[in-house]
Write a protein that holds these residues in place. Structure first.
Motif, mmCIF file in Angstrom:
data_model
loop_
_atom_site.group_PDB
_atom_site.id
_atom_site.type_symbol
_atom_site.label_atom_id
_atom_site.label_comp_id
_atom_site.label_asym_id
_atom_site.label_seq_id
_atom_site.Cartn_x
_atom_site.Cartn_y
_atom_site.Cartn_z
ATOM 1 N N GLU A 99 0.857 -1.197 0.000
ATOM 2 C CA GLU A 99 0.000 0.000 0.000
ATOM 3 C C GLU A 99 0.886 1.238 0.000
ATOM 4 O O GLU A 99 2.112 1.140 0.018
ATOM 5 N N GLY A 100 0.244 2.410 -0.019
ATOM 6 C CA GLY A 100 0.983 3.649 0.097
ATOM 7 C C GLY A 100 1.324 3.934 1.546
ATOM 8 O O GLY A 100 0.939 3.196 2.453
ATOM 9 N N THR A 101 2.036 5.023 1.785
ATOM 10 C CA THR A 101 2.453 5.353 3.142
ATOM 11 C C THR A 101 1.275 5.655 4.051
ATOM 12 O O THR A 101 1.349 5.432 5.258
ATOM 13 N N SER A 102 0.184 6.155 3.483
ATOM 14 C CA SER A 102 -1.003 6.464 4.291
ATOM 15 C C SER A 102 -2.275 6.252 3.479
ATOM 16 O O SER A 102 -3.252 6.960 3.636
ATOM 17 N N ASN A 103 -2.253 5.245 2.602
ATOM 18 C CA ASN A 103 -3.383 5.028 1.701
ATOM 19 C C ASN A 103 -3.310 3.629 1.103
ATOM 20 O O ASN A 103 -2.263 2.994 1.093
ATOM 21 N N ASN A 104 -4.444 3.160 0.612
ATOM 22 C CA ASN A 104 -4.486 1.912 -0.137
ATOM 23 C C ASN A 104 -4.174 2.181 -1.601
ATOM 24 O O ASN A 104 -4.462 3.266 -2.121
ATOM 25 N N ALA A 105 -3.561 1.197 -2.270
ATOM 26 C CA ALA A 105 -3.067 1.367 -3.642
ATOM 27 C C ALA A 105 -3.844 0.484 -4.620
ATOM 28 O O ALA A 105 -4.199 -0.658 -4.292
ATOM 29 N N TYR A 106 -4.038 1.005 -5.835
ATOM 30 C CA TYR A 106 -4.818 0.320 -6.876
ATOM 31 C C TYR A 106 -4.179 0.560 -8.243
ATOM 32 O O TYR A 106 -3.585 1.610 -8.484
ATOM 33 N N ILE A 107 -4.386 -0.417 -9.140
ATOM 34 C CA ILE A 107 -4.091 -0.193 -10.551
ATOM 35 C C ILE A 107 -5.337 -0.547 -11.357
ATOM 36 O O ILE A 107 -6.236 -1.237 -10.874
ATOM 37 N N VAL A 108 -5.373 -0.036 -12.570
ATOM 38 C CA VAL A 108 -6.436 -0.383 -13.508
ATOM 39 C C VAL A 108 -5.756 -1.005 -14.720
ATOM 40 O O VAL A 108 -4.919 -0.357 -15.367
ATOM 41 N N THR A 109 -6.060 -2.259 -15.014
ATOM 42 C CA THR A 109 -5.416 -2.968 -16.108
ATOM 43 C C THR A 109 -5.904 -2.420 -17.451
ATOM 44 O O THR A 109 -6.859 -1.649 -17.524
ATOM 45 N N GLN A 110 -5.242 -2.864 -18.506
ATOM 46 C CA GLN A 110 -5.585 -2.375 -19.839
ATOM 47 C C GLN A 110 -7.012 -2.747 -20.257
ATOM 48 O O GLN A 110 -7.606 -2.079 -21.101
ATOM 49 N N ASP A 111 -7.571 -3.795 -19.625
ATOM 50 C CA ASP A 111 -8.965 -4.156 -19.948
ATOM 51 C C ASP A 111 -9.968 -3.511 -18.994
ATOM 52 O O ASP A 111 -11.152 -3.843 -19.004
ATOM 53 N N GLY A 112 -9.484 -2.579 -18.130
ATOM 54 C CA GLY A 112 -10.395 -1.823 -17.280
ATOM 55 C C GLY A 112 -10.688 -2.444 -15.927
ATOM 56 O O GLY A 112 -11.568 -1.962 -15.195
ATOM 57 N N THR A 113 -9.975 -3.489 -15.539
ATOM 58 C CA THR A 113 -10.181 -4.141 -14.244
ATOM 59 C C THR A 113 -9.407 -3.417 -13.143
ATOM 60 O O THR A 113 -8.220 -3.111 -13.311
ATOM 61 N N ILE A 114 -10.073 -3.144 -12.040
ATOM 62 C CA ILE A 114 -9.397 -2.578 -10.872
ATOM 63 C C ILE A 114 -8.754 -3.716 -10.090
ATOM 64 O O ILE A 114 -9.399 -4.722 -9.796
ATOM 65 N N VAL A 115 -7.476 -3.557 -9.766
ATOM 66 C CA VAL A 115 -6.754 -4.556 -8.980
ATOM 67 C C VAL A 115 -6.221 -3.887 -7.724
ATOM 68 O O VAL A 115 -5.577 -2.840 -7.791
ATOM 69 N N THR A 116 -6.492 -4.488 -6.570
ATOM 70 C CA THR A 116 -5.955 -3.999 -5.303
ATOM 71 C C THR A 116 -5.726 -5.184 -4.387
ATOM 72 O O THR A 116 -6.407 -6.211 -4.493
ATOM 73 N N ARG A 117 -4.769 -5.058 -3.493
ATOM 74 C CA ARG A 117 -4.410 -6.164 -2.615
ATOM 75 C C ARG A 117 -5.586 -6.558 -1.723
ATOM 76 O O ARG A 117 -6.327 -5.713 -1.247
ATOM 77 N N GLN A 118 -5.733 -7.838 -1.490
ATOM 78 C CA GLN A 118 -6.809 -8.352 -0.641
ATOM 79 C C GLN A 118 -6.538 -8.012 0.817
ATOM 80 O O GLN A 118 -5.404 -7.771 1.216
ATOM 81 N N LEU A 119 -7.593 -8.012 1.630
ATOM 82 C CA LEU A 119 -7.450 -7.725 3.049
ATOM 83 C C LEU A 119 -6.689 -8.844 3.746
ATOM 84 O O LEU A 119 -6.907 -10.031 3.478
ATOM 85 N N SER A 120 -5.801 -8.441 4.652
ATOM 86 C CA SER A 120 -5.018 -9.373 5.460
ATOM 87 C C SER A 120 -4.306 -8.536 6.514
ATOM 88 O O SER A 120 -4.564 -7.330 6.645
ATOM 89 N N HIS A 121 -3.365 -9.145 7.230
ATOM 90 C CA HIS A 121 -2.546 -8.383 8.167
ATOM 91 C C HIS A 121 -1.566 -7.458 7.451
ATOM 92 O O HIS A 121 -0.947 -6.611 8.081
ATOM 93 N N ASP A 122 -1.427 -7.619 6.125
ATOM 94 C CA ASP A 122 -0.407 -6.880 5.375
ATOM 95 C C ASP A 122 -0.782 -5.434 5.086
ATOM 96 O O ASP A 122 0.097 -4.625 4.780
ATOM 97 N N ILE A 123 -2.077 -5.109 5.124
ATOM 98 C CA ILE A 123 -2.505 -3.753 4.778
ATOM 99 C C ILE A 123 -3.574 -3.275 5.759
ATOM 100 O O ILE A 123 -4.228 -4.079 6.433
ATOM 101 N N LEU A 124 -3.745 -1.961 5.776
ATOM 102 C CA LEU A 124 -4.830 -1.394 6.565
ATOM 103 C C LEU A 124 -6.160 -1.661 5.866
ATOM 104 O O LEU A 124 -6.260 -1.534 4.637
ATOM 105 N N HIS A 125 -7.150 -2.013 6.644
ATOM 106 C CA HIS A 125 -8.478 -2.267 6.085
ATOM 107 C C HIS A 125 -9.187 -0.921 5.922
ATOM 108 O O HIS A 125 -9.945 -0.480 6.788
ATOM 109 N N GLY A 126 -8.923 -0.273 4.812
ATOM 110 C CA GLY A 126 -9.373 1.095 4.596
ATOM 111 C C GLY A 126 -10.892 1.222 4.562
ATOM 112 O O GLY A 126 -11.580 0.452 3.884
ATOM 113 N N ILE A 127 -11.397 2.214 5.257
ATOM 114 C CA ILE A 127 -12.838 2.489 5.245
ATOM 115 C C ILE A 127 -13.236 3.049 3.883
ATOM 116 O O ILE A 127 -14.251 2.642 3.302
#
Length: 284
Positions: free
Chosen positions: A179-207
């Protein structure tokens, strides 16, 4: 006129606010926090922030402070007393003062502090221009899902980004973006799909993350919750971040590689519009 803040049951001018030098938040970073945005004088996603706060306290076996049952009223009173129309309310709970010891105090008296910050949220220049990010190793502790006040490494990351002439840093672990330093991170693939890391202990569960993904699915945008690599990110059609105060903000450059035409992409712009509209309607 100074801000009015809240400390352990009292509304005070900020110059008069004090906590003990023996507070474990100061000595041990033994505390949690939340940041709730304010639009038009109302609180955005308040219930989500309260639920996450209660979870953070439970995960750290930290008792609730006095005033917990009146948090909404305290938030509203601070917004009113400071005439805050747009910005945020910062809340912090620590385990309270105790002799310096690694062991928790047997009878803790938690500290509760809240204050307001006036900020430009809707018409943020960074949201209009987009963010440039660098990648850094993720060297944080393993329980990033707990929103603790242990923010030294994220602060270091933001300074690394500043020194590199960028706006923020994305943290990378085992070849994948967390993730970012104070935010969750996302990409949008060439076919328009949003990809972001799944919830776990690895990231903050952003509201904001939860709300934005719900809005994306309602808008019939495909979402994949999985890790993605830096190479995937650099090859994406666009990227963005979410947080309580940035809402949805486009990322236009990663490690010097421009995404798309170098401006926030259509997916992030659309989601920002949807989020702002829904957040304003549902604010309390």
């Amino acid at each position: 006129m100074s801000r009015i803040v809240y400390v352990n049951g009292e509304f005070l001018p900020e110059e008069e606010a004090k906590v003990s030098i023996f507070d474990r938040g100061f000595l041990m970073a033994d505390g949690v926090y939340e940041v709730t945005s304010v639009l038009d004088g109302k609180l955005v996603d308040y219930d989500g922030h309260l639920t996450r706060l209660e979870r953070s306290l439970a995960e750290l076996d930290m008792p609730e402070p006095d005033g917990m049952d009146a948090l909404l009223e305290i938030h509203r009173e601070l917004v009113s007393r400071n005439n805050l129309k747009e910005g945020c309310v910062y809340l912090q709970i620590t385990r309270g003062p105790a002799d310096r010891d690694f062991l928790y105090p047997e009878t803790p008296k938690p500290t509760l502090v809240l204050f307001t910050l006036a900020m430009t949220l809707r018409r943020s220049p960074k949201a209009e221009k987009g963010l440039r990010v660098i990648s850094i190793d993720d060297l944080r502790w393993g329980r990033r899902d707990i929103k603790t006040v242990q923010l030294l490494y994220p602060s270091m990351g933001k300074m690394m980004a500043k020194h590199a002439g960028a706006d923020d840093a994305w943290m990378v672990e085992n070849g994948h973006v967390t993730e970012g330093t104070s935010n969750n991170a996302y990409i949008v693939t060439q076919d328009g799909t949003i990809v972001t890391r799944q919830l776990s202990h690895d990231i903050l569960h952003g509201i904001t993350r939860a709300a934005v993904l719900r809005f994306a699915r309602e808008a019939q945008i495909k979402v994949e919750e999985r890790p993605f690599t830096l190479d995937e990110a650099k090859a994406a059609s666009e990227a963005f971040i979410t947080s309580a105060t940035t809402f949805v903000t486009g990322v236009v450059e990663i490690d010097g590689v421009q995404l798309g035409d170098g401006t926030p992409g259509p997916v992030s712009r659309r989601l920002r519009e949807i989020y702002l509209e829904e957040a304003a309607k549902q604010a309390v």
